[in-house]
Design a protein around this motif. Structure first.
Motif, short mmCIF file in Angstrom:
data_model
loop_
_atom_site.label_atom_id
_atom_site.label_comp_id
_atom_site.label_asym_id
_atom_site.label_seq_id
_atom_site.Cartn_x
_atom_site.Cartn_y
_atom_site.Cartn_z
N GLU A 106 0.79 -1.13 0.05
CA GLU A 106 0.01 0.07 0.07
C GLU A 106 0.95 1.11 -0.10
N ALA A 107 1.90 1.07 0.53
CA ALA A 107 2.85 2.25 0.55
C ALA A 107 3.53 2.64 -0.65
N GLN A 108 3.64 1.70 -1.41
CA GLN A 108 4.18 1.76 -2.89
C GLN A 108 3.39 2.33 -3.88
N ILE A 109 2.08 1.70 -3.57
CA ILE A 109 1.11 2.39 -4.33
C ILE A 109 0.78 3.94 -3.99
N PHE A 110 0.93 4.30 -2.85
CA PHE A 110 0.89 5.87 -2.34
C PHE A 110 1.93 6.32 -2.99
N LEU A 111 3.25 6.04 -2.86
CA LEU A 111 4.39 6.60 -3.35
C LEU A 111 4.23 6.73 -4.90
N ASN A 112 3.71 5.67 -5.52
CA ASN A 112 3.53 5.77 -6.98
C ASN A 112 2.61 6.73 -7.36
N GLY A 113 1.54 7.19 -6.69
CA GLY A 113 0.71 8.38 -6.77
C GLY A 113 1.36 9.44 -6.75
N GLU A 114 2.35 9.71 -5.95
CA GLU A 114 3.19 10.79 -5.76
C GLU A 114 4.02 10.99 -6.94
N ALA A 115 4.57 9.93 -7.43
CA ALA A 115 5.32 9.90 -8.63
C ALA A 115 4.69 10.16 -9.80
N GLN A 116 3.53 9.79 -9.97
CA GLN A 116 2.66 10.34 -11.04
C GLN A 116 2.52 11.49 -11.21
N LYS A 117 2.30 12.29 -10.15
CA LYS A 117 2.00 13.85 -10.03
C LYS A 117 3.30 14.52 -10.45
N MET A 118 4.48 14.10 -9.88
CA MET A 118 5.74 14.58 -10.27
C MET A 118 6.05 14.52 -11.78
N LYS A 119 5.79 13.37 -12.53
CA LYS A 119 5.76 13.33 -13.91
C LYS A 119 4.94 14.19 -14.63
N GLN A 120 3.73 14.67 -14.04
CA GLN A 120 2.88 15.59 -14.74
C GLN A 120 3.70 16.93 -14.99
N TYR A 121 4.47 17.29 -13.84
CA TYR A 121 5.22 18.63 -14.06
C TYR A 121 6.62 18.46 -14.64
N THR A 122 7.22 17.47 -14.91
CA THR A 122 8.41 17.43 -15.55
C THR A 122 8.35 17.20 -17.04
#
Length: 122
Positions: A106-122
């Motif tokens: 579940e922590a990895q899924i949460f972190l992947n959601g954060e990575a998705q947000k980062m990818k949108q802004y790069t």
């Protein structure tokens, strides 16, 4: 959802203040995030488990080439061994603590959601 947070290292025993495993992830923004769990006291004699999300301040991550770089030697971009991310005196900055998660999955899924947000802004 495609996994963007790349698991680069995991260790069953760590120099971090925990008795649980620590997982290190390379993020799309070039940072290394780590996830570990620890006990917290809910009430007298009762404890719970919380997941800590932190940023590693000693190293950066070349996301495209899957290489860990030492921030102290940033001008030379010298790769380091993956085991170097877990060492005594590691400098980390805690980003968030989550008490609603139940597992590292579940922590990895949460972190992947954060990575998705980062990818949108790069």
């Amino acid at each position: 959802m495609k996994a963007l947070a790349k698991l680069i290292h995991q260790t069953p025993a760590s120099y971090l203040p925990t008795v649980f495993p620590a997982h290190y992830y390379g993020m799309p923004n070039g940072k290394i995030y780590l996830v570990f769990s620890r006990f917290y006291e809910m009430a007298f004699g009762q404890s719970g488990l919380e997941f800590v999300f932190a940023e590693h301040n000693d190293f950066s991550f070349d996301y495209d080439n899957n290489k860990i770089l030492n921030k102290e030697n940033d001008t030379h971009k010298v790769p380091v061994f993956v085991e170097d991310v877990d060492r005594p005196g590691t400098k980390i900055r805690i980003l968030s603590v989550n008490r609603s998660l139940n597992s590292y999955g579940e922590a990895q899924i949460f972190l992947n959601g954060e990575a998705q947000k980062m990818k949108q802004y790069t």
